[in-house]
Design an enzyme around this catalytic site. Structure first.
Site, PDB file in Angstrom:
ATOM      1  N   ARG A 162       0.828  -1.230   0.000  1.00 28.29           N
ATOM      2  CA  ARG A 162       0.000   0.000   0.000  1.00 28.29           C
ATOM      3  C   ARG A 162       0.852   1.266   0.000  1.00 28.29           C
ATOM      4  O   ARG A 162       0.522   2.255   0.651  1.00 28.29           O
ATOM      5  CB  ARG A 162      -0.972   0.031   1.193  1.00 28.29           C
ATOM      6  CG  ARG A 162      -1.907  -1.133   1.271  1.00 28.29           C
ATOM      7  CD  ARG A 162      -2.859  -1.228   0.059  1.00 28.29           C
ATOM      8  NE  ARG A 162      -3.573  -2.479   0.122  1.00 28.29           N
ATOM      9  CZ  ARG A 162      -3.135  -3.597  -0.502  1.00 28.29           C
ATOM     10  NH1 ARG A 162      -2.047  -3.594  -1.239  1.00 28.29           N
ATOM     11  NH2 ARG A 162      -3.812  -4.707  -0.389  1.00 28.29           N
ATOM     12  N   SER A 212     -11.007  -1.208   3.848  1.00 26.22           N
ATOM     13  CA  SER A 212     -10.267  -1.446   5.097  1.00 26.22           C
ATOM     14  C   SER A 212      -9.647  -0.132   5.547  1.00 26.22           C
ATOM     15  O   SER A 212      -8.904   0.488   4.784  1.00 26.22           O
ATOM     16  CB  SER A 212      -9.146  -2.461   4.865  1.00 26.22           C
ATOM     17  OG  SER A 212      -9.708  -3.688   4.486  1.00 26.22           O
ATOM     18  N   GLU A 282      -4.758   3.076   6.476  1.00 26.35           N
ATOM     19  CA  GLU A 282      -4.478   2.934   5.040  1.00 26.35           C
ATOM     20  C   GLU A 282      -5.116   4.124   4.311  1.00 26.35           C
ATOM     21  O   GLU A 282      -4.612   4.605   3.308  1.00 26.35           O
ATOM     22  CB  GLU A 282      -5.096   1.617   4.545  1.00 26.35           C
ATOM     23  CG  GLU A 282      -4.933   1.392   3.063  1.00 26.35           C
ATOM     24  CD  GLU A 282      -5.527   0.051   2.613  1.00 26.35           C
ATOM     25  OE1 GLU A 282      -5.345  -0.960   3.314  1.00 26.35           O
ATOM     26  OE2 GLU A 282      -6.166   0.048   1.558  1.00 26.35           O
TER      27      GLU A 282
HETATM   28  C1  LIG Z   1     -15.766  -0.870  -0.610  1.00 30.79           C
HETATM   29  C2  LIG Z   1     -14.284  -0.657  -0.794  1.00 30.79           C
HETATM   30  C3  LIG Z   1     -13.449  -1.750  -0.996  1.00 30.79           C
HETATM   31  C4  LIG Z   1     -12.070  -1.571  -1.170  1.00 30.79           C
HETATM   32  N1  LIG Z   1     -11.284  -2.653  -1.358  1.00 30.79           N
HETATM   33  C5  LIG Z   1      -9.958  -2.492  -1.542  1.00 30.79           C
HETATM   34  C6  LIG Z   1      -9.106  -3.622  -1.752  1.00 30.79           C
HETATM   35  O1  LIG Z   1      -9.541  -4.765  -1.822  1.00 30.79           O
HETATM   36  N2  LIG Z   1      -7.774  -3.387  -1.915  1.00 30.79           N
HETATM   37  C7  LIG Z   1      -7.231  -2.136  -1.860  1.00 30.79           C
HETATM   38  O2  LIG Z   1      -6.017  -1.996  -2.024  1.00 30.79           O
HETATM   39  N3  LIG Z   1      -8.023  -1.051  -1.666  1.00 30.79           N
HETATM   40  C8  LIG Z   1      -9.355  -1.191  -1.494  1.00 30.79           C
HETATM   41  N4  LIG Z   1     -10.144  -0.101  -1.283  1.00 30.79           N
HETATM   42  C9  LIG Z   1      -9.535   1.238  -1.180  1.00 30.79           C
HETATM   43  C10 LIG Z   1      -9.448   2.018  -2.508  1.00 30.79           C
HETATM   44  O3  LIG Z   1     -10.475   1.616  -3.410  1.00 30.79           O
HETATM   45  C11 LIG Z   1      -8.092   1.841  -3.185  1.00 30.79           C
HETATM   46  O4  LIG Z   1      -7.044   2.330  -2.353  1.00 30.79           O
HETATM   47  C12 LIG Z   1      -8.028   2.582  -4.523  1.00 30.79           C
HETATM   48  O5  LIG Z   1      -6.868   2.229  -5.197  1.00 30.79           O
HETATM   49  C13 LIG Z   1      -8.055   4.099  -4.361  1.00 30.79           C
HETATM   50  O6  LIG Z   1      -8.245   4.667  -5.644  1.00 30.79           O
HETATM   51  P1  LIG Z   1      -8.986   6.078  -5.796  1.00 30.79           P
HETATM   52  O7  LIG Z   1      -8.916   6.494  -7.209  1.00 30.79           O
HETATM   53  O8  LIG Z   1     -10.332   6.033  -5.196  1.00 30.79           O
HETATM   54  O9  LIG Z   1      -8.006   6.972  -4.921  1.00 30.79           O
HETATM   55  P2  LIG Z   1      -8.300   8.277  -4.081  1.00 30.79           P
HETATM   56  O10 LIG Z   1      -8.969   7.930  -2.798  1.00 30.79           O
HETATM   57  O11 LIG Z   1      -8.958   9.304  -4.907  1.00 30.79           O
HETATM   58  O12 LIG Z   1      -6.796   8.713  -3.790  1.00 30.79           O
HETATM   59  C14 LIG Z   1      -5.931   7.888  -3.029  1.00 30.79           C
HETATM   60  C15 LIG Z   1      -4.540   8.512  -3.076  1.00 30.79           C
HETATM   61  O13 LIG Z   1      -4.059   8.427  -4.410  1.00 30.79           O
HETATM   62  C16 LIG Z   1      -3.682   9.708  -4.897  1.00 30.79           C
HETATM   63  N5  LIG Z   1      -4.038   9.758  -6.316  1.00 30.79           N
HETATM   64  C17 LIG Z   1      -5.244   9.452  -6.863  1.00 30.79           C
HETATM   65  N6  LIG Z   1      -5.177   9.558  -8.214  1.00 30.79           N
HETATM   66  C18 LIG Z   1      -3.915   9.965  -8.505  1.00 30.79           C
HETATM   67  C19 LIG Z   1      -3.220  10.278  -9.721  1.00 30.79           C
HETATM   68  N7  LIG Z   1      -3.813  10.195 -10.922  1.00 30.79           N
HETATM   69  N8  LIG Z   1      -1.938  10.679  -9.632  1.00 30.79           N
HETATM   70  C20 LIG Z   1      -1.309  10.766  -8.430  1.00 30.79           C
HETATM   71  N9  LIG Z   1      -1.912  10.490  -7.258  1.00 30.79           N
HETATM   72  C21 LIG Z   1      -3.194  10.089  -7.307  1.00 30.79           C
HETATM   73  C22 LIG Z   1      -4.468  10.708  -4.073  1.00 30.79           C
HETATM   74  O14 LIG Z   1      -3.800  11.951  -3.988  1.00 30.79           O
HETATM   75  C23 LIG Z   1      -4.555  10.006  -2.714  1.00 30.79           C
HETATM   76  O15 LIG Z   1      -3.424  10.296  -1.931  1.00 30.79           O
HETATM   77  C24 LIG Z   1     -11.530  -0.248  -1.120  1.00 30.79           C
HETATM   78  C25 LIG Z   1     -12.379   0.848  -0.939  1.00 30.79           C
HETATM   79  C26 LIG Z   1     -13.747   0.653  -0.773  1.00 30.79           C
HETATM   80  C27 LIG Z   1     -14.637   1.860  -0.598  1.00 30.79           C
END
Ligand SMILES: Cc1cc2nc3c(=O)[nH]c(=O)nc-3n(C[C@H](O)[C@H](O)[C@H](O)COP(=O)(O)OP(=O)(O)OC[C@H]3O[C@@H](n4cnc5c(N)ncnc54)[C@H](O)[C@@H]3O)c2cc1C
Length: 287
Positions: A162, A212, A282
């Site tokens: 992560r 999580s 996380e």
């Molecule tokens: C129901 C549910 C289930 C989930 N299951 C999992 C799982 O199984 N495994 C897991 O690892 N995670 C899980 N997650 C967490 C999450 O979905 C992941 O961490 C996902 O990768 C985050 O992506 P996001 O685009 O929503 O990021 P955001 O929440 O929008 O951003 C996360 C971080 O990434 C940075 N970021 C986003 N886009 C960019 C970009 N283009 N360039 C540079 N930085 C960027 C942001 O600045 C921030 O610091 C879950 C979440 C939910 C709600």
């Protein structure tokens, strides 16, 4: 470029909680992004890139900076042989579906993660033994002050559990290339269905959350530690430790970010007292 002022971040994040930001920019091209970053960098104000908001919680009150989102212009996918290229805003689930359609395997375990490609690479998202580091080959990124863009290869991304170099570099991920492998489509589909079923049965997917909340501490599972601390179902305001999966903090209705952060503190303190284990969030908490 779209500019929104005084935006409520609850609308842009999966926790459906949190305060406002001074300004939200939705950029459609590398050029617009570079221009925005140059201006922000000159002003000395802060900024953050937001993907699909599924791992980010903004504190209540005002984020006195700019939130940048990649718009439709970054929502393209192309397939060439065993390689898929996807813009930073494309959802991971969409890339996984496209890969399946082309008979390309490797993304099955990740297909249910509700993040964008940019957010998934930033977090090195993973599930069921797979993670982004297993399938990514390179990414096109922009420096955080907008001054230049360049390709970086997987080996230079410092991908760990992560974590990635992007946490420190603040480079913006514009495009990601995946190296996948040929696999029969029915096999891919059946694996994806199996992982979806596992998520549906184990996770509280009907309530807003960020998945999580805590990282897995070495030698333990956060959910089990929280459960064994007697905190299943415990709530503060509208924030609750999920009864279905104690590793999830959920918004059972009307939670503020302050509720969520108070619950996070209580969980950390209780687990530390009972088991001498430090739980590290996380979720990205933006103050
Ligand atoms: C129901 C549910 C289930 C989930 N299951 C999992 C799982 O199984 N495994 C897991 O690892 N995670 C899980 N997650 C967490 C999450 O979905 C992941 O961490 C996902 O990768 C985050 O992506 P996001 O685009 O929503 O990021 P955001 O929440 O929008 O951003 C996360 C971080 O990434 C940075 N970021 C986003 N886009 C960019 C970009 N283009 N360039 C540079 N930085 C960027 C942001 O600045 C921030 O610091 C879950 C979440 C939910 C709600």
């Amino acid at each position: 470029m779209k500019i929104l002022e005084n935006c409520n971040m609850a609308e842009f994040t999966s926790f459906k909680a949190g305060g406002n930001c001074e300004r939200l920019l939705i950029v459609e091209s590398n050029q617009e992004l570079a221009q925005a970053l140059t201006e922000i960098s000159k002003s000395g104000k802060k900024h953050i890139l937001l993907g699909n908001g599924s791992n980010t919680l903004f504190a209540d009150g005002m984020y006195d900076g700019t939130v940048i989102k990649l718009g439709e212009g970054f929502n393209k996918i192309s397939v060439s042989g065993e390689n898929i290229s996807a813009g930073g805003a494309v959802l991971l689930s969409k890339v996984a579906r496209e890969a399946m359609n082309f008979g390309l395997g490797g993304l099955e375990t990740l297909s249910g993660i509700p993040g964008s490609i940019g957010g998934a690479l930033f977090m090195n998202a993973g599930a069921y033994g797979g993670e982004m580091s297993h399938v990514v080959s390179r990414a096109y990124v922009m420096k955080s002050d907008g001054s230049e863009s360049y390709w970086i290869s997987k080996n230079d991304m410092e991908l760990g559990y992560r974590t990635s170099r992007f946490k420190n570099s603040q480079e913006i991920i514009l495009e990601v290339e995946f190296k996948l492998e040929k696999k029969p489509k029915p096999e891919i589909k059946s694996l994806m269905d199996e992982y979806t079923e596992r998520r549906n049965s184990k996770q509280p997917l009907t309530l807003p959350s960020c998945g999580s909340f805590f990282k897995r501490p070495a030698g333990h599972f956060a959910g089990a530690l929280i459960q064994n601390s007697g905190l299943a179902g415990y709530s503060i305001g509208g924030a609750q430790v999920s009864e279905k999966h104690c590793g999830f903090l959920v918004n059972k209705g009307g939670a503020t970010a302050t509720d969520v952060l108070a619950l996070k503190d209580l969980v950390q303190k209780t687990v530390k007292e009972k088991f001498e284990v430090d739980l590290e969030p996380e979720v990205r908490i933006i103050l």
